[in-house]
Design a protein around this motif. Structure first.
Motif, PDB file in Angstrom:
ATOM      1  N   PRO A 185       6.500   2.326  -1.660  1.00 25.66           N
ATOM      2  CA  PRO A 185       5.389   1.396  -1.854  1.00 25.66           C
ATOM      3  C   PRO A 185       5.917  -0.025  -2.045  1.00 25.66           C
ATOM      4  O   PRO A 185       6.926  -0.238  -2.708  1.00 25.66           O
ATOM      5  N   GLY A 186       5.237  -0.977  -1.450  1.00 31.15           N
ATOM      6  CA  GLY A 186       5.621  -2.375  -1.622  1.00 31.15           C
ATOM      7  C   GLY A 186       6.689  -2.869  -0.677  1.00 31.15           C
ATOM      8  O   GLY A 186       7.210  -3.969  -0.862  1.00 31.15           O
ATOM      9  N   LEU A 187       7.011  -2.111   0.354  1.00 27.12           N
ATOM     10  CA  LEU A 187       8.043  -2.506   1.311  1.00 27.12           C
ATOM     11  C   LEU A 187       7.795  -3.924   1.831  1.00 27.12           C
ATOM     12  O   LEU A 187       8.720  -4.715   1.955  1.00 27.12           O
ATOM     13  N   SER A 188       6.545  -4.244   2.122  1.00 27.89           N
ATOM     14  CA  SER A 188       6.208  -5.569   2.659  1.00 27.89           C
ATOM     15  C   SER A 188       5.394  -6.409   1.683  1.00 27.89           C
ATOM     16  O   SER A 188       4.825  -7.427   2.076  1.00 27.89           O
ATOM     17  N   ALA A 189       5.326  -6.016   0.423  1.00 29.47           N
ATOM     18  CA  ALA A 189       4.503  -6.738  -0.558  1.00 29.47           C
ATOM     19  C   ALA A 189       4.937  -8.198  -0.692  1.00 29.47           C
ATOM     20  O   ALA A 189       4.089  -9.099  -0.783  1.00 29.47           O
ATOM     21  N   ARG A 190       6.229  -8.444  -0.693  1.00 25.77           N
ATOM     22  CA  ARG A 190       6.719  -9.825  -0.805  1.00 25.77           C
ATOM     23  C   ARG A 190       6.257 -10.666   0.377  1.00 25.77           C
ATOM     24  O   ARG A 190       5.872 -11.827   0.224  1.00 25.77           O
ATOM     25  N   HIS A 191       6.233 -10.064   1.564  1.00 32.26           N
ATOM     26  CA  HIS A 191       5.803 -10.795   2.758  1.00 32.26           C
ATOM     27  C   HIS A 191       4.309 -11.099   2.706  1.00 32.26           C
ATOM     28  O   HIS A 191       3.871 -12.153   3.157  1.00 32.26           O
ATOM     29  N   VAL A 192       3.527 -10.168   2.158  1.00 34.22           N
ATOM     30  CA  VAL A 192       2.099 -10.428   1.995  1.00 34.22           C
ATOM     31  C   VAL A 192       1.906 -11.593   1.028  1.00 34.22           C
ATOM     32  O   VAL A 192       1.127 -12.516   1.287  1.00 34.22           O
ATOM     33  N   ALA A 193       2.625 -11.572  -0.093  1.00 31.06           N
ATOM     34  CA  ALA A 193       2.514 -12.643  -1.087  1.00 31.06           C
ATOM     35  C   ALA A 193       2.915 -13.993  -0.492  1.00 31.06           C
ATOM     36  O   ALA A 193       2.238 -15.009  -0.729  1.00 31.06           O
ATOM     37  N   GLU A 194       3.984 -14.032   0.290  1.00 31.35           N
ATOM     38  CA  GLU A 194       4.410 -15.283   0.920  1.00 31.35           C
ATOM     39  C   GLU A 194       3.395 -15.769   1.947  1.00 31.35           C
ATOM     40  O   GLU A 194       3.142 -16.967   2.071  1.00 31.35           O
ATOM     41  N   THR A 195       2.806 -14.833   2.680  1.00 34.18           N
ATOM     42  CA  THR A 195       1.809 -15.183   3.690  1.00 34.18           C
ATOM     43  C   THR A 195       0.570 -15.783   3.057  1.00 34.18           C
ATOM     44  O   THR A 195      -0.033 -16.720   3.586  1.00 34.18           O
ATOM     45  N   LEU A 196       0.170 -15.243   1.906  1.00 31.98           N
ATOM     46  CA  LEU A 196      -1.071 -15.650   1.254  1.00 31.98           C
ATOM     47  C   LEU A 196      -0.812 -16.504   0.017  1.00 31.98           C
ATOM     48  O   LEU A 196      -1.633 -16.539  -0.901  1.00 31.98           O
TER      49      LEU A 196
END
Length: 197
Positions: free
Chosen positions: A156-167
């Protein structure tokens, strides 16, 4: 377990021939290798694919070899019923206003069943890296609520950092679910419904 995914990978990998120079591509295939997926998704030098159908596995490998990419292809034991046309980035599968669910690889079919009847945008990606910031941002800004559910194979959260950076400039909420959560469709549906406002 769907062995068609692994067979597709084996068929798509180029055969070595003594009379043909080797391509500069470095294509690694991992069958259910969650640790490798996590490690290589964190390395910006690699393109990382998590296809959801045998046809997508073949396309990812062939494209990586043709382009000379350093690519990792994560092959799952599960498969979606139908291949999607997406090569890289997010593909819009369903439009909705109450939030966005981003499904990666073989998580798409369970996500569609678990969210049926909900007014949610569903995005699909067969490529984890590079992360499609434009596709996600566009879908989130089109929704009434900036609620994002990320469903990926692996941790879980593999791409969570990328979502946060995107938004980063968009107030949002994120629920990150991964294959390691062991969620069945009923549990996935409950998690999404509990998360929504």
């Amino acid at each position: 377990m769907n062995s068609d995914m692994l067979l597709a990978a084996a068929e798509a990998l180029p055969r070595s021939r003594a009379d043909v120079p080797a391509a500069p591509a470095a294509v690694l295939v991992g069958y259910g290798a969650v640790d490798e997926l996590t490690r290589l998704a964190a390395d910006s030098r690699w393109t990382v694919h998590a296809p959801g159908h045998p046809d997508e596995v073949r396309r990812a490998i062939q494209r990586a070899v043709r382009r000379g990419d350093r690519a990792y292809v994560h092959v799952s034991g599960d498969s979606n019923a139908e291949p999607r046309g997406v090569s890289e980035g997010f593909e819009l599968v369903r439009e909705g206003l109450d939030g966005v669910v981003a499904a990666v690889g073989a998580t798409l079919d369970p996500v569609l069943r678990a969210t049926s009847g909900l007014d949610l945008t569903v995005l699909y990606a067969a490529t984890v890296r590079p992360f499609d910031q434009v596709g996600l941002r566009t879908a989130v800004l089109a929704a009434d609520h900036a609620d994002v559910v990320l469903v990926e194979p692996g941790q879980p959260g593999l791409s969570a950092r990328h979502v946060a950076e995107t938004l980063v400039h968009v107030p949002h909420r994120l629920l990150a679910l991964g294959g390691a959560d062991g969620l069945d469709e009923a549990a996935l549906a409950r998690a999404v419904r509990d998360f929504l406002r």
